[in-house]
Design a protein around this motif. Structure first.
Motif, short mmCIF file in Angstrom:
data_model
loop_
_atom_site.label_atom_id
_atom_site.label_comp_id
_atom_site.label_asym_id
_atom_site.label_seq_id
_atom_site.Cartn_x
_atom_site.Cartn_y
_atom_site.Cartn_z
N ALA A 212 3.37 12.11 4.02
CA ALA A 212 3.64 11.60 2.77
C ALA A 212 4.20 10.18 2.86
O ALA A 212 3.75 9.14 2.43
N THR A 213 5.03 9.97 3.75
CA THR A 213 5.98 8.86 4.03
C THR A 213 4.81 7.75 4.81
O THR A 213 4.57 6.78 4.13
N VAL A 214 3.87 8.31 5.64
CA VAL A 214 2.98 7.35 6.23
C VAL A 214 1.83 6.91 5.00
O VAL A 214 1.73 5.84 5.14
N TRP A 221 1.69 -0.86 1.73
CA TRP A 221 1.53 -2.27 2.75
C TRP A 221 0.05 -2.82 1.80
O TRP A 221 -0.13 -4.24 1.81
N PHE A 222 -1.02 -2.12 1.85
CA PHE A 222 -2.22 -2.61 1.23
C PHE A 222 -2.06 -3.35 -0.07
O PHE A 222 -2.38 -4.40 -0.33
N ARG A 226 -2.35 -7.59 -0.70
CA ARG A 226 -3.40 -8.12 -1.67
C ARG A 226 -2.67 -9.00 -2.51
O ARG A 226 -3.17 -10.10 -2.87
N LYS A 227 -1.61 -8.55 -3.23
CA LYS A 227 -0.81 -9.50 -3.95
C LYS A 227 -0.54 -10.98 -3.18
O LYS A 227 -0.42 -11.66 -3.96
N ALA A 228 0.02 -10.80 -2.02
CA ALA A 228 0.53 -11.97 -1.29
C ALA A 228 -0.67 -12.87 -1.14
O ALA A 228 -0.47 -14.01 -1.08
#
Ligand SMILES: *[C@@H]1O[C@H](CO)[C@@H](O)[C@H](O)[C@H]1NC(C)=O
Ligand SMILES: *[C@@H]1O[C@H](CO)[C@@H](O)[C@H](O)[C@H]1NC(C)=O
Ligand SMILES: *[C@@H]1O[C@H](CO)[C@@H](O)[C@H](O)[C@H]1NC(C)=O
Ligand SMILES: *[C@@H]1O[C@H](CO)[C@@H](O)[C@H](O)[C@H]1NC(C)=O
Ligand SMILES: *[C@@H]1O[C@H](CO)[C@@H](O)[C@H](O)[C@H]1NC(C)=O
Ligand SMILES: *[C@@H]1O[C@H](CO)[C@@H](O)[C@H](O)[C@H]1NC(C)=O
Length: 231
Positions: A212-214, A221-222, A226-228
């Motif tokens: 779940a953590t991964v 991260w994805f 994308r936002k960045a």
């Protein structure tokens, strides 16, 4: 634990224990409670007599310690006339057989003050206090002058007391001091009220947590990436 890890663990323990075992002359544990107040053990009292009667015991301030054992446990503690207003932090003496707290301006004792004191057979308190766990937790309670003597701690798991049916099914009752018990799950049971059978599913639980953590990390991260980029 793998074989290698287990070996490292064992070597670690041996390295940690080595200085303690190798220097027998330097093994005296220093207990704060023994120097809590002035004076030494009195002669002619329960604690003093116990300490004198047995050559494997020795005096240390207000305490009677067992010499040969390591770390030397406190067998007797005499905090008579110590101006104590509350019983705090006696846990150093949790293996004690005799404790004297008489002639102190104690107002009350918390329910848990003697939690874990399963060896306690004799406790002297100022007469305004009740024996911990109540009179029914002791074989014999006697008022002599300004002192209450609580003698012979009863096993709270034994007999007709209310607590004998307090532990849930699949658990074992274990005494935990005057009037106190612990319920430990029987072998192969665990969890809330010991209702689950079998080994604790360590791999399953931590495996699911790990996956779940991964997954959450990857999604974050994805999306964050994308936002960045869009700025
Ligand atoms: C108690 O008696 C022992 C010997 O029996 C003696 O060495 C010690 O000084 C006495 N302690 C006190 C506080 O009187
Ligand atoms: C002396 O004390 C030790 C440790 O508390 C105990 O095992 C032993 O039975 C005692 N001996 C006597 C004679 O009371
Ligand atoms: C009790 O302790 C006080 C203060 O430490 C001391 O002055 C007094 O003499 C002690 N009482 C007895 C009976 O030893
Ligand atoms: C002692 O009694 C007072 C008032 O009854 C209470 O507020 C306090 O929590 C008690 N202390 C302990 C250690 O039980
Ligand atoms: C406990 O026993 C003592 C001594 O016999 C007595 O003075 C006291 O009132 C008893 N306490 C209760 C709650 O029965
Ligand atoms: C349990 O209680 C019985 C009778 O009340 C008594 O004979 C026995 O010694 C007690 N056992 C323990 C471990 O206290």
């Amino acid at each position: 634990m793998g074989k290698g890890a287990r070996r490292v663990f064992l070597v670690g323990i041996i390295v940690l224990l080595f200085p303690i075992c190798a220097v027998p002359g330097n093994s005296q544990t220093v207990y704060k409670v023994c120097s809590r107040c002035e004076g030494d053990l009195r002669n002619g009292t329960a604690v003093g007599d116990l300490c004198r009667s047995n050559s494997s015991l020795e005096r240390e301030g207000r305490c009677c310690l067992q010499k040969q054992a390591l770390p030397s446990p406190i067998i007797g503690l005499d905090l008579w006339n110590c101006s104590l207003t509350q019983v705090e932090d006696l846990h150093e003496a949790s293996a004690a057989v005799i404790i004297d707290l008489s002639d102190n301006p104690l107002m009350n004792i918390s329910e848990s003050a003697f939690q874990g004191f399963t060896s306690l057979r004799y406790l002297a308190l100022p007469s305004n206090l009740e024996c911990p766990g109540g009179n029914t937790s002791w074989e014999h309670v006697e008022l002599i002058g300004e002192t209450v003597m609580c003698e012979g701690q009863k096993n709270a798991c034994n007999g007709t007391e209310v607590v004998s049916w307090f532990c849930p099914e699949n658990s074992l009752c274990k005494p935990d001091g005057p009037g106190l018990i612990q319920c430990n799950c029987a072998e192969n049971f665990h969890g809330y009220k010991c209702l689950r059978e079998g080994m604790f599913p360590m791999l399953k639980v931590f495996g699911i947590l790990g996956v779940a953590t991964v997954l959450v990390s990857a999604v974050l991260w994805f999306t964050q990436r994308r936002k960045a980029k869009s700025f």
